[in-house]
Design a protein around this motif. Structure first.
Motif, PDB file in Angstrom:
ATOM      1  N   LEU A 171       0.949  -1.189  -0.131  1.00 10.23           N
ATOM      2  CA  LEU A 171       0.047  -0.092   0.006  1.00 10.23           C
ATOM      3  C   LEU A 171       0.938   1.203   0.006  1.00 10.23           C
ATOM      4  O   LEU A 171       1.735   1.366   0.841  1.00 10.23           O
ATOM      5  CB  LEU A 171      -0.818  -0.009   1.237  1.00 10.23           C
ATOM      6  CG  LEU A 171      -1.969   1.119   1.210  1.00 10.23           C
ATOM      7  CD1 LEU A 171      -3.351   0.570   1.510  1.00 10.23           C
ATOM      8  CD2 LEU A 171      -1.661   2.118   2.283  1.00 10.23           C
ATOM      9  N   ASN A 172       0.744   2.027  -1.130  1.00  9.47           N
ATOM     10  CA  ASN A 172       1.316   3.473  -1.124  1.00  9.47           C
ATOM     11  C   ASN A 172       0.535   4.528  -1.288  1.00  9.47           C
ATOM     12  O   ASN A 172      -0.790   4.338  -1.641  1.00  9.47           O
ATOM     13  CB  ASN A 172       2.477   3.321  -2.143  1.00  9.47           C
ATOM     14  CG  ASN A 172       3.237   2.442  -2.013  1.00  9.47           C
ATOM     15  OD1 ASN A 172       4.194   2.336  -1.009  1.00  9.47           O
ATOM     16  ND2 ASN A 172       3.476   1.382  -2.990  1.00  9.47           N
ATOM     17  N   THR A 173       0.914   5.799  -0.970  1.00  9.18           N
ATOM     18  CA  THR A 173       0.179   6.823  -1.272  1.00  9.18           C
ATOM     19  C   THR A 173       0.737   7.946  -2.042  1.00  9.18           C
ATOM     20  O   THR A 173       1.871   7.843  -2.382  1.00  9.18           O
ATOM     21  CB  THR A 173      -0.344   7.647  -0.033  1.00  9.18           C
ATOM     22  OG1 THR A 173       1.111   7.914   0.568  1.00  9.18           O
ATOM     23  CG2 THR A 173      -1.019   6.845   0.991  1.00  9.18           C
ATOM     24  N   THR A 174       0.040   8.569  -2.871  1.00  6.53           N
ATOM     25  CA  THR A 174       0.479   9.451  -3.901  1.00  6.53           C
ATOM     26  C   THR A 174       0.498  10.918  -3.189  1.00  6.53           C
ATOM     27  O   THR A 174      -0.313  10.949  -2.019  1.00  6.53           O
ATOM     28  CB  THR A 174      -0.403   9.722  -5.224  1.00  6.53           C
ATOM     29  OG1 THR A 174      -1.555  10.090  -4.948  1.00  6.53           O
ATOM     30  CG2 THR A 174      -0.360   8.507  -5.802  1.00  6.53           C
ATOM     31  N   GLU A 175       1.178  11.980  -3.748  1.00  9.25           N
ATOM     32  CA  GLU A 175       1.028  13.228  -3.307  1.00  9.25           C
ATOM     33  C   GLU A 175      -0.100  13.895  -3.100  1.00  9.25           C
ATOM     34  O   GLU A 175      -0.283  14.774  -2.405  1.00  9.25           O
ATOM     35  CB  GLU A 175       2.233  14.297  -4.041  1.00  9.25           C
ATOM     36  CG  GLU A 175       3.589  13.791  -3.664  1.00  9.25           C
ATOM     37  CD  GLU A 175       4.586  14.637  -4.498  1.00  9.25           C
ATOM     38  OE1 GLU A 175       4.020  15.906  -5.071  1.00  9.25           O
ATOM     39  OE2 GLU A 175       5.785  14.246  -4.714  1.00  9.25           O
ATOM     40  N   VAL A 177      -2.841   3.527  -3.458  1.00 10.08           N
ATOM     41  CA  VAL A 177      -2.340   2.567  -4.477  1.00 10.08           C
ATOM     42  C   VAL A 177      -2.131   1.379  -3.949  1.00 10.08           C
ATOM     43  O   VAL A 177      -1.283   1.144  -2.985  1.00 10.08           O
ATOM     44  CB  VAL A 177      -1.049   3.162  -5.311  1.00 10.08           C
ATOM     45  CG1 VAL A 177      -0.759   2.275  -6.345  1.00 10.08           C
ATOM     46  CG2 VAL A 177      -1.076   4.440  -5.896  1.00 10.08           C
ATOM     47  N   LEU A 178      -2.940   0.221  -4.087  1.00 14.17           N
ATOM     48  CA  LEU A 178      -2.775  -0.918  -3.527  1.00 14.17           C
ATOM     49  C   LEU A 178      -2.439  -1.936  -4.691  1.00 14.17           C
ATOM     50  O   LEU A 178      -3.255  -2.130  -5.707  1.00 14.17           O
ATOM     51  CB  LEU A 178      -4.228  -1.358  -2.977  1.00 14.17           C
ATOM     52  CG  LEU A 178      -4.280  -2.409  -2.136  1.00 14.17           C
ATOM     53  CD1 LEU A 178      -3.448  -2.472  -0.832  1.00 14.17           C
ATOM     54  CD2 LEU A 178      -5.760  -2.957  -1.844  1.00 14.17           C
ATOM     55  N   ALA A 179      -1.550  -2.637  -4.340  1.00 15.15           N
ATOM     56  CA  ALA A 179      -0.863  -3.558  -5.505  1.00 15.15           C
ATOM     57  C   ALA A 179      -0.477  -4.935  -4.801  1.00 15.15           C
ATOM     58  O   ALA A 179      -0.241  -5.086  -3.587  1.00 15.15           O
ATOM     59  CB  ALA A 179       0.076  -2.833  -6.241  1.00 15.15           C
ATOM     60  N   ARG A 180      -0.511  -5.946  -5.775  1.00 20.18           N
ATOM     61  CA  ARG A 180      -0.075  -7.021  -5.469  1.00 20.18           C
ATOM     62  C   ARG A 180       1.348  -7.240  -4.676  1.00 20.18           C
ATOM     63  O   ARG A 180       2.072  -6.527  -5.543  1.00 20.18           O
ATOM     64  CB  ARG A 180      -0.234  -8.474  -6.276  1.00 20.18           C
ATOM     65  CG  ARG A 180      -1.831  -8.742  -6.508  1.00 20.18           C
ATOM     66  CD  ARG A 180      -1.807  -9.808  -7.796  1.00 20.18           C
ATOM     67  NE  ARG A 180      -3.097 -10.208  -7.915  1.00 20.18           N
ATOM     68  CZ  ARG A 180      -3.866  -9.560  -8.838  1.00 20.18           C
ATOM     69  NH1 ARG A 180      -3.359  -8.820  -9.538  1.00 20.18           N
ATOM     70  NH2 ARG A 180      -5.393  -9.950  -8.980  1.00 20.18           N
ATOM     71  N   LYS A 181       1.606  -7.905  -3.796  1.00 21.08           N
ATOM     72  CA  LYS A 181       3.008  -8.103  -3.642  1.00 21.08           C
ATOM     73  C   LYS A 181       3.845  -8.883  -4.569  1.00 21.08           C
ATOM     74  O   LYS A 181       3.526  -9.976  -4.817  1.00 21.08           O
ATOM     75  CB  LYS A 181       3.269  -8.719  -2.014  1.00 21.08           C
ATOM     76  CG  LYS A 181       4.628  -8.380  -1.487  1.00 21.08           C
ATOM     77  CD  LYS A 181       4.580  -8.999  -0.121  1.00 21.08           C
ATOM     78  CE  LYS A 181       5.873  -8.547   0.439  1.00 21.08           C
ATOM     79  NZ  LYS A 181       5.977  -8.891   1.963  1.00 21.08           N
TER      80      LYS A 181
END
Length: 83
Positions: free
Chosen positions: A34-38, A43-47
């Motif tokens: 899980l990441n975030t943008t500015e 943003v959730l992506a498969r590992k």
């Protein structure tokens, strides 16, 4: 689509409806990043699962070894290591 955050123990969870999970081919217990943008998007992506051959393919065999590697190779055992 609106998703409501819910309290689950000491955590807060976002419940994804079954159709969304099916469309994304996701299931409970699957590892994700899980990441975030500015601008505040999530943003959730498969590992990603790494394969040794892919990692080695990224290496440049022409790069000289690091300077401290020579010191490591010349080091004497300090315990009961077997060389």
């Amino acid at each position: 689509m609106e998703v409501v955050l819910r309290k689950y123990g000491n955590s807060t969870v976002a419940v994804l409806p079954p159709p969304v999970l099916k469309d994304l081919r996701l299931s409970a217990g699957q590892s994700m990043t899980l990441n975030t943008t500015e601008d505040g998007k999530i943003v959730l992506a498969r590992k990603r699962k790494y394969v040794l051959a892919d990692l080695i393919a990224q290496c440049d065999p022409k790069v000289p070894p690091p300077a401290d590697l020579a010191l490591w190779n010349a080091a004497k055992p300090v315990g009961q290591e077997v060389w």
